[in-house]
Write an enzyme that holds these catalytic residues in place. Structure first.
Site, short mmCIF file in Angstrom:
data_model
loop_
_atom_site.label_atom_id
_atom_site.label_comp_id
_atom_site.label_asym_id
_atom_site.label_seq_id
_atom_site.Cartn_x
_atom_site.Cartn_y
_atom_site.Cartn_z
N HIS A 19 45.65 -13.31 -40.34
CA HIS A 19 44.54 -13.90 -39.59
C HIS A 19 43.50 -14.55 -40.51
O HIS A 19 42.82 -15.49 -40.10
CB HIS A 19 43.91 -12.85 -38.67
CG HIS A 19 44.87 -12.32 -37.64
ND1 HIS A 19 44.84 -11.05 -37.15
CD2 HIS A 19 45.93 -12.94 -37.03
CE1 HIS A 19 45.82 -10.88 -36.27
NE2 HIS A 19 46.50 -12.01 -36.19
N HIS A 42 54.88 -16.54 -31.19
CA HIS A 42 55.03 -15.11 -30.89
C HIS A 42 53.62 -14.54 -30.77
O HIS A 42 53.04 -14.06 -31.75
CB HIS A 42 55.79 -14.40 -32.00
CG HIS A 42 57.21 -14.86 -32.17
ND1 HIS A 42 57.54 -16.09 -32.66
CD2 HIS A 42 58.37 -14.22 -31.90
CE1 HIS A 42 58.87 -16.20 -32.69
NE2 HIS A 42 59.39 -15.09 -32.23
N GLU A 118 55.16 -16.11 -25.46
CA GLU A 118 55.44 -14.68 -25.61
C GLU A 118 56.58 -14.34 -24.66
O GLU A 118 56.57 -14.74 -23.51
CB GLU A 118 54.17 -13.87 -25.29
CG GLU A 118 54.35 -12.38 -25.18
CD GLU A 118 54.95 -11.70 -26.41
OE1 GLU A 118 54.51 -11.97 -27.54
OE2 GLU A 118 55.90 -10.90 -26.22
N ASP A 142 60.99 -17.87 -24.81
CA ASP A 142 61.40 -17.72 -26.21
C ASP A 142 60.60 -18.71 -27.07
O ASP A 142 60.61 -19.92 -26.83
CB ASP A 142 62.90 -18.01 -26.31
CG ASP A 142 63.39 -17.87 -27.74
OD1 ASP A 142 63.95 -16.83 -28.07
OD2 ASP A 142 63.19 -18.82 -28.53
N GLY A 143 59.92 -18.17 -28.08
CA GLY A 143 59.03 -19.00 -28.88
C GLY A 143 59.75 -19.97 -29.80
O GLY A 143 59.21 -21.03 -30.13
N ASP A 163 55.30 -15.86 -35.95
CA ASP A 163 55.04 -14.47 -36.34
C ASP A 163 55.97 -13.52 -35.57
O ASP A 163 55.52 -12.72 -34.74
CB ASP A 163 53.55 -14.17 -36.02
CG ASP A 163 53.15 -12.76 -36.39
OD1 ASP A 163 53.81 -12.14 -37.25
OD2 ASP A 163 52.15 -12.28 -35.81
C1 LIG Z 1 54.15 -9.53 -34.49
S1 LIG Z 1 53.90 -9.67 -32.77
C2 LIG Z 1 52.81 -11.02 -32.63
C3 LIG Z 1 51.41 -10.74 -33.08
C4 LIG Z 1 50.47 -11.91 -32.94
N1 LIG Z 1 51.03 -13.14 -33.50
C5 LIG Z 1 49.15 -11.60 -33.64
O1 LIG Z 1 48.99 -11.95 -34.82
O2 LIG Z 1 48.27 -11.04 -33.00
C6 LIG Z 1 55.42 -10.39 -32.24
C7 LIG Z 1 55.49 -10.67 -30.75
O3 LIG Z 1 56.64 -11.49 -30.52
C8 LIG Z 1 57.20 -11.16 -29.27
N2 LIG Z 1 58.57 -11.70 -29.29
C9 LIG Z 1 59.70 -11.16 -29.80
N3 LIG Z 1 60.72 -12.04 -29.75
C10 LIG Z 1 60.21 -13.19 -29.21
C11 LIG Z 1 60.73 -14.48 -28.95
N4 LIG Z 1 62.01 -14.77 -29.23
N5 LIG Z 1 59.91 -15.41 -28.43
C12 LIG Z 1 58.60 -15.13 -28.15
N6 LIG Z 1 58.05 -13.93 -28.37
C13 LIG Z 1 58.83 -12.97 -28.91
C14 LIG Z 1 57.07 -9.67 -29.20
O4 LIG Z 1 57.11 -9.24 -27.85
C15 LIG Z 1 55.70 -9.45 -29.86
O5 LIG Z 1 54.69 -9.42 -28.90
#
Ligand SMILES: C[S@@+](CC[C@H](N)C(=O)[O-])C[C@H]1O[C@@H](n2cnc3c(N)ncnc32)[C@H](O)[C@@H]1O
Length: 279
Positions: A19, A42, A118, A142-143, A163
């Site tokens: 961050h 993500h 997300e 899917d991101g 991320d």
């Molecule tokens: C490390 S966390 C993100 C934290 C956020 N970026 C932050 O810094 O506050 C990863 C997130 O990705 C989500 N996730 C996992 N696979 C994903 C995908 N293929 N596409 C989108 N989101 C996904 C998970 O549910 C989780 O909430």
């Protein structure tokens, strides 16, 4: 099946690195009046309450943001990052911590656009509750696929944060293949990729960095922060951020931050940092 929930890790050393870099880049984009696009592939829940039982389970923020929060005057270069946290904490205390979406929302101006993706259905619900504003679009999808579909964005300059949880080994490969497609559609975007530094038996950071350096981007900067010695079998001892097309002077800002940050967040004598151009 998605099991990762970021609330267990909110505000830890990895979040501080991620961050702080995100805030540096958004500050650079805000230096011009022209609008920018921010895309988070993500997003997680958007923001976190530190007293929540999940966050309290290991209280990882104690080894992260809590070590800096009460000495803010010692970190003038982090004023923008601290302001994003302060926006959630009107008093002197530290009760809430912003995820990357709320850090982005803090910097967002009327002319800027924020796209948040997300996949987890509970997390996306929380994200919708935590971020409701003009110029913010939330996508339950899917991101990796979503990013390619959104490019090139309008406004045409901006930042992507990638991320993933890296619970699935495929995430490493998907980061690289997605960025390969993204480069073709939007070569001028700034892309930042967070990754963990793991125990020797399971670490994949070198392969990821080599793949990102070979994508065609002209400038690839990498910052790593290690808080403890690398274990043999399991555990995360630090993390890294690769920034492709970094904004002007990001390397200088990181060179000024990482030595003191690695000392402050150190958990043993093996703590340290690396700042290097991969290309
Ligand atoms: C490390 S966390 C993100 C934290 C956020 N970026 C932050 O810094 O506050 C990863 C997130 O990705 C989500 N996730 C996992 N696979 C994903 C995908 N293929 N596409 C989108 N989101 C996904 C998970 O549910 C989780 O909430």
């Amino acid at each position: 099946m998605l099991s990762y929930r970021h609330a267990f890790h909110a505000g830890n050393h990895a979040d501080v690195l991620k961050h702080a870099v995100q805030a540096f880049i958004l500050e650079s984009l805000c230096a011009k009046d022209k609008g920018y696009s921010y895309i988070d592939t993500h997003s997680g829940a958007g923001g976190y309450t530190l007293s929540h039982e999940w966050t309290q389970k290991k209280a990882e923020y104690q080894g992260g943001i809590a070590r800096l929060w009460h000495e803010q005057e010692e970190w003038p270069q982090l004023a923008g990052y601290f302001a994003a946290i302060k926006a959630m904490n009107p008093g002197d205390g530290l009760e809430h911590y912003p995820g990357s979406p709320l850090v982005a929302a803090h910097f967002q101006r009327q002319q800027d656009r924020v796209n948040l993706m997300e996949l987890h259905h509970n997390e996306v619900e929380l994200l919708r509750q935590n971020l409701a504003g003009d110029g913010v679009a939330i996508h339950h999808r899917d991101g990796f696929e979503g990013l390619v579909g959104l490019l090139p964005p309008t406004p045409k300059r901006g930042l992507v944060l990638i991320d993933p949880p890296y619970e699935l080994k495929e995430d490493y490969q998907r980061v690289a293949t997605t960025l390969q497609k993204a480069y073709k559609r939007w070569p001028i975007g700034i892309y930042s990729v967070w990754y963990p530094l793991l125990a020797k038996a399971v670490d994949r950071s070198e392969g990821l960095k080599a793949a990102l350096a070979g994508l065609g981007f002209e400038q690839v900067l990498c910052a790593e922060l290690r808080v403890q010695a690398q274990a043999d079998d399991f555990g995360m001892h630090g993390s890294g951020m690769v920034v492709l097309n970094p904004p002007w002077k990001l390397d200088e800002k990181l060179a000024g931050l990482l030595p003191s940050l690695s000392q402050t967040l150190a958990q043993d004598e093996q703590a340290g940092f690396t700042l290097e151009w991969l290309k």
